[in-house]
Write an enzyme that holds these catalytic residues in place. Structure first.
Site, PDB file in Angstrom:
ATOM      1  N   GLY A  49       5.197  -2.304  11.664  1.00  0.00           N
ATOM      2  CA  GLY A  49       4.486  -3.318  10.898  1.00  0.00           C
ATOM      3  C   GLY A  49       4.922  -4.708  11.328  1.00  0.00           C
ATOM      4  N   GLY A  72       3.738  -7.699   9.687  1.00  0.00           N
ATOM      5  CA  GLY A  72       3.387  -8.717   8.697  1.00  0.00           C
ATOM      6  C   GLY A  72       4.559  -9.647   8.468  1.00  0.00           C
ATOM      7  N   GLY A  83       7.891  -7.468   8.527  1.00  0.00           N
ATOM      8  CA  GLY A  83       8.159  -6.843   9.820  1.00  0.00           C
ATOM      9  C   GLY A  83       8.236  -7.856  10.952  1.00  0.00           C
ATOM     10  N   ARG A  92      -3.058 -11.918 -15.453  1.00  0.00           N
ATOM     11  CA  ARG A  92      -4.002 -11.147 -14.645  1.00  0.00           C
ATOM     12  C   ARG A  92      -4.410  -9.825 -15.271  1.00  0.00           C
ATOM     13  NH1 ARG A  92      -1.428 -11.818  -8.526  1.00  0.00           N
ATOM     14  NH2 ARG A  92      -1.929 -14.001  -8.344  1.00  0.00           N
ATOM     15  N   HIS A 112      -5.254  -5.227  -5.834  1.00  0.00           N
ATOM     16  CA  HIS A 112      -4.814  -6.314  -4.973  1.00  0.00           C
ATOM     17  C   HIS A 112      -3.456  -6.054  -4.336  1.00  0.00           C
ATOM     18  CE1 HIS A 112      -4.268 -10.245  -3.462  1.00  0.00           C
ATOM     19  NE2 HIS A 112      -3.373 -10.615  -4.326  1.00  0.00           N
ATOM     20  N   GLU A 125       6.127  -5.462   1.018  1.00  0.00           N
ATOM     21  CA  GLU A 125       5.352  -4.730   0.004  1.00  0.00           C
ATOM     22  C   GLU A 125       5.595  -3.224   0.092  1.00  0.00           C
ATOM     23  OE1 GLU A 125       1.120  -5.605   0.023  1.00  0.00           O
ATOM     24  OE2 GLU A 125       0.717  -4.258  -1.654  1.00  0.00           O
TER      25      GLU A 125
END
Lengths: 216, 669, 247
Positions: B53, B55, B58, B344, B428, B452
């Site tokens: 990963g 992102g 990562g 939310r 989400h 995440e």
């Protein structure tokens, strides 16, 4: 490419200025032509300035053409498989005509040099070769009384105008002078004005001759 | 082992984080870093780390470990590390810089995050996150991230997500993109320097565990189909969340759970899988061909007013023709003090209630209800800016929300300046993920999980602008400091590609691929994924009930059984085969979905993003049960799940102890 | 909506490709272009035909993974990414040609999927600010004038999709590169490497087989993030002055 292009533009503008002397009559024009040859004497030899300009222009042509053909070749290699369908979103006619337009201008310059500098053939039976050799004014006016010569010059000047229109703006990009939206608009505006000026300025003398607006 | 609970799972021993620090919270992270052993620079060159990963977590970890001198191998399924879905985050990133001198501090960020997580996160982790938040901003500015600035040239920030201080740094509505590009560029710099070897279009399909330690991964080269073995001294998973188990979510269409799920199957515990965040201001579904949902920043709720018609008969009328008295501004009605700015989860749930009540707006879409009956439902509520435009003028609204309005207009073809926007909640973010200790190490030694993909810092609900903070904190500052304690045990035993554990992992991958290609079924992979998504959304979405979850588990099992007999995947392995890629991912989602439902079923309380209908106050608000559920639910894989309940997962509870913050029940009335 | 699709099919990088024609019906104008292709693939799979490979990921216009030449226009008739293009931009009965980005620097992997790793290599050669983790000074120690920060941001919105290259008659990557040069060059943090950055990136760009720029402007017109043409001028400016920056 940008630098040589700018050299051409400066030359073309000076050339155009000289051409407009045609409107002042034979004496003024021939005097101007003569003066070009003796410019700078005795510091420079006769024809000195002319040869300096010729060498600079010749070198520029070689560089400009070399760069242009290199870019052309790179573009072909960079997309060896073409699109089946390709629409241009906003490209100006000028920008799309740069390569073939450039070739057109090169061919025209060769013709133009043969016509007025190297061979100076007499193509108007109303004049003698001696008259043409004696006066640049007569040489020019004699030619521009022939419709196809005028047509060649008109087409060539339109090609030149388009080339300058995109080329001059493109040069500002390449030189890194169009770093904001306003600078870009200014550069495009100047290029368009110079291009229009060139076309109009160069075409006034031949058209004036062709339509008999200049005496003799 | 205890006996089966609900006929679904067993409860195992309590789980204790072996790396949990003690003592004063302010110095726990500092003391941990000091206590963690160092690795000599000369030895780092001999140590290899695999990072899956690219992102924020990562990418940042890859760049940082590369700079430190380790041999890093980085993997992503996209064509470039710059595509990772962190790029889509809009709002901003929190940092306790206190540049506005409005009383912000590390402690306050720590407190807000714990409270926002509804007291289901670890104090130590969250405090560390708040400490590192300030370093992230410094690091990103040094990399050239173009944060918004004030006219004086200093960084601007804003208040976000209902907190009372201004601590959210942003780069217009593209903060995630700018932060990711920063991490990507740092990673590319290390690739050029030769410390990081990059494998794009490579998907991790299995974890290699040798003698109880994570020692490598099996990947498929998505272009050639080649199954490759990559071995290393440690493995880091930074593969993001699993929101796509719902099929429709704000995640990228390629986001998947395969890397973490495969690791879970190899022994890594999965923490709090049922904690999902559902975001209230997404653009509603247009029809049954929809492939993903798009989020709009919830800042829209600052000026927009949410309503539905009072009478279901008015739902297909032009909203502009409905007089005030025919409209139900339901959030303002139910929550007079917070109105449209309720958190939310409340905004989301109430939107669902209105639509379930038949008062939704927009196109009607057929769906199967909890009772198994198909009906047409309009899924959308109005978010109306007419009053705000009247009050502030259109230019002011354009200035504030122009890019969001443009996005809405592009997707829906409607002009939100003229007609009210339609919004609906969408999945989400997933707070759950692989269980990790304070050192980000999973229950498999040598396997670390960041961003995440791990469960750690957000508890049962994530605050706005905290996801970017956590991803970058893990990647730049936490993981590089904790992984060295593990790597200091070097040298590790050399293993070869013909080690039985490696061969077993590789063979299982090849067998699974062959199975898909030879299954000769008659249903496409996507059709299974859509069906799974609708089951999850219906029963394990905004509101969960015991009855619904049990039904969902039965349905998922039936669907999974059908998938394995009836799925159709064309083509061959030795090519770019996108259906084959998706088949593997959906197979894993079909297993994860069941675990999420089991977790949601066992947690008979409402907390954060998890609302159990059986646990609410008289006014219908979420009700936590701290006496019973103040723990992390960490699930051990129980073997191949089957329709007969075999292979039941094992629940391990990690108690959450609050030493510095007092647990409170929230109220927004 | 009923549409005729002419799609480039190519089994792999070395195979010879060709255009194939497909008919598709029942498309809703609310669908995105990629959802329409998803539906085509569902139908092809049901018929036992190999589905069309195309790239996409975020499907919200920011990751830059999608990118198709749609009836001769990069990302189609709107100024946006392919994933944000909706079928309402087309008419019932239209024939739509779908081709991959065409550039030798972006070889076709399969069907509509191309390899854009050349962009990554351009970034590797200098598209960064060398700031090791943990070495950063306090963020407020260097103010950045707002106009410079804003211009850097505008350039930094590039998503690396490659539409500029695809649309350019020369297949040049100058807009992509200029965006990065401008982003980093506008910031005080980017000054130390300003001269070496532009030289290295241009050398890599040319070595990757992209064409040269002739300032036609198709790139900026196709750019879904509306990166302006002046970033190319900025790149040239930086290149001309690179000696000065290196001193």
């Amino acid at each position: 490419m940008a630098v040589t292009g700018v050299i051409f533009v400066l030359f073309v503008l000076a050339h155009m200025y000289g051409n407009l002397k045609l409107l002042s009559g034979q004496l003024a024009f021939d005097e101007y032509a003569h003066h070009l040859r003796v410019f700078g004497e005795p510091m420079l030899p006769k024809m000195g300035l002319l040869w300096i300009m010729r060498i600079v222009l010749l070198v520029s042509v070689v560089i400009h053409a070399y760069a242009a053909f290199t870019l052309w070749g790179r573009a072909n290699n960079a997309r060896s498989t073409r699109y089946a369908v390709h629409k241009m979103a906003q490209a100006s006619l000028s920008s799309r005509f740069m390569r073939w337009g450039g070739v057109t201008i090169l061919l025209f310059v060769i013709f133009h040099l043969i016509h007025f500098t190297i061979v100076k053939p007499n193509i108007n039976a109303d004049y003698t070769q001696a008259q043409i050799d004696a006066s640049p004014y007569i040489m020019a006016t004699a030619s521009f009384k022939i419709w196809w010569v005028v047509l060649i010059y008109v087409l060539a000047m339109i090609a030149l105008g388009m080339h300058i229109n995109h080329g001059l703006w493109s040069a500002t990009q390449t030189l890194g002078w169009a770093n904001s939206p306003s600078a870009r608009a200014t550069a495009k505006g100047i290029a368009l004005i110079v291009a229009a000026l060139t076309v109009v300025g160069f075409l006034i003398p031949p058209l004036a001759v062709a339509f008999g607006l200049i005496a003799k | 082992m205890t006996e089966l609970i609900h006929g679904l799972y067993t409860e195992g021993e309590a789980l204790v984080d072996p790396s949990a620090p003690t003592g004063p919270i302010e110095t726990r992270w500092e003391r941990t870093k000091d206590a963690n052993r160092l690795v000599n620079p000369a030895n780092r060159r001999k140590l290899s780390v695999i990072i899956v990963g690219t992102g924020l977590a990562g990418g940042a970890a890859g760049a940082t470990l590369g700079e430190a001198g380790y041999q890093v191998k980085s993997f992503c399924y996209q064509d470039s590390p710059r595509r990772a879905h962190s790029i889509a985050a809009q709002g901003g990133i929190n940092a306790a810089k206190n540049y506005k001198a409005d009383g912000d501090s590390i402690h306050r960020l720590f407190y807000d995050t714990v409270k926002g997580g509804d007291y289901r996160s670890r104090e130590s982790n969250v405090h560390r996150l708040a400490e590192e938040s300030v370093n992230i901003i410094d690091q990103c500015v040094a990399q050239g991230v173009p944060f918004a600035r004030e006219y004086g040239g200093l960084l601007d920030n804003r208040s976000f997500g209902g907190v009372q201080v201004s601590r959210t740094f942003y780069a217009r509505g593209q903060t995630g993109q700018q932060l990711l590009i920063g991490a990507y560029q740092a990673l590319e710099r290390q690739i050029a320097a030769g410390t990081v070897e990059m494998f794009t279009r490579h998907e991790m399909l299995e974890l290699v565990v040798v003698d109880g330690k994570a020692r490598g991964i099996i990947v498929r080269d998505m272009v050639t189909g080649e199954i490759e073995t990559h071995l290393a001294d440690a493995v880091v998973l930074a593969t993001g969340g699993y929101g796509n188990v719902f099929f429709l979510s704000t995640n990228a269409v390629g986001s998947n759970v395969t890397a973490t799920w495969r690791a879970h199957r190899k022994g890594a515990y999965f923490g709090n899988p049922c904690y999902t965040q559902i975001h209230p201001t997404c653009i509603p579904q247009h029809g049954d061909k929809q492939s993903k949902l798009t989020l709009m920043s919830e800042s829209l709720r600052n000026d927009g007013r949410i309503w539905v018609p009072k009478d279901a008969a008015d739902c297909d009328k032009d909203p502009r023709t409905l007089p005030e008295e025919a409209r139900d501004y339901y959030l303002e009605r139910i929550y007079p003090s917070f109105g449209n700015l309720v958190p939310r989860d409340i905004a989301s749930r109430q939107a669902k209630n209105m639509c379930d009540d038949g008062r939704g707006v927009g196109p009607s879409i057929s769906e199967v209800g909890p009772d198994g009956v198909t009906r047409d439902v309009r899924r959308g509520v109005y978010l109306d800016f007419a009053d705000a435009i009247k009050r502030l003028g259109r230019p002011a609204i354009e200035e504030k929300y122009g890019n969001l309005f443009d996005m809405y207009a592009r997707i829906t073809g409607e002009n939100p300046y003229e007609t009210p926007m339609r919004i609906y909640p969408a999945v989400h973010y997933t707070m759950g993920g692989l269980w990790v200790g304070y050192d980000l190490q999973s229950t498999i030694p040598g396997m670390f999980v960041a961003g995440e993909a791990n469960f750690s810092d957000h508890g049962a609900n994530r605050l706005g602008a905290s996801a970017l903070m956590q991803g970058l904190a893990d990647g730049y500052f936490v993981l590089p400091n904790t992984i060295r304690e593990y790597l200091a045990d070097a040298p590790f035993e050399k293993i070869s590609e013909d080690h039985p554990a490696v061969v077993e992992a590789r063979t299982s991958v090849e067998e699974r691929i062959n199975y898909f290609l030879n299954s000769n079924g008659n249903r496409t992979v996507d059709s299974y994924h859509r069906e799974l998504g609708s089951i999850m959304w219906e029963y394990c979405g905004m509101e969960r009930t015991e009855e619904g979850l049990k039904l969902a588990i039965d349905k998922i099992r039936a669907l999974r059984a059908d998938f394995w007999t009836n799925v159709k995947v064309l083509g061959k392995n030795e090519e770019l085969n996108q259906a084959l890629e998706r088949a593997g991912r959906v197979a894993d989602f079909l297993e994860l979905g069941e675990l999420m439902c089991i977790d949601a079923l066992h947690r008979r309380e409402s907390c954060g993003g998890h609302f159990r209908a059986e646990s609410q106050t008289e006014d219908g608000e979420a009700l936590r049960h701290d006496d019973e559920f103040a723990y992390v639910g960490a699930w051990e894989f129980g073997g191949q799940p089957g329709p007969n309940g075999m292979g039941a997962p094992v629940l391990h509870k990690e108690d959450l102890v609050y030493e510095f913050i007092e647990m409170k029940q929230r109220s927004y009335k | 909506m009923r549409l005729t699709l002419k799609i480039w099919r190519q089994a792999n990088a070395s195979a010879k490709g060709s255009m194939h024609t497909y008919e598709i019906d029942g498309i809703s104008p609310e669908e995105s272009f990629l959802e329409m292709l998803d539906e085509l693939n569902e139908q092809l799979t049901a018929k036992g035909e190999d589905p069309v490979a195309f790239d996409s990921d975020c499907r919200e216009g920011i990751c830059g993974m999608c990118g198709l030449m749609i009836s001769g226009q990069a990302h189609g008739p709107e100024v946006t990414t392919t994933c944000q293009l909706h079928m309402r931009s087309f008419n019932d009965g239209d024939t739509i040609t779908v081709e991959p980005w065409r550039a030798d620097a972006f070889p076709v992997v399969k069907d509509l999927v191309v390899d854009r790793s050349a962009f990554d290599r351009i970034i590797q050669s200098g598209g960064f600010i060398s700031a090791n983790t943990g070495s950063a000074p306090e963020a407020h120690s260097t103010p950045v004038p707002k106009p410079k920060a804003d211009r850097a941001f505008d350039a930094a919105t590039c998503i690396g999709c490659g539409a500029c290259v695809a649309a350019c008659p020369n297949a040049s990557g100058m807009l992509f590169m200029g965006a990065k040069i401008t982003h980093l060059g506008e910031l005080p943090q980017g000054q130390a490497e300003r001269g070496s950055r532009v030289r290295a990136m241009v050398a890599t760009h040319d070595g990757e087989g992209f064409g040269g720029c002739t300032n036609i402007g198709e790139c900026a017109a196709a750019c879904p993030k509306e990166i302006p043409l002046d970033v190319i001028s900025q790149l040239n400016n930086d290149l001309r002055n690179s000696g000065k920056y290196l001193r």
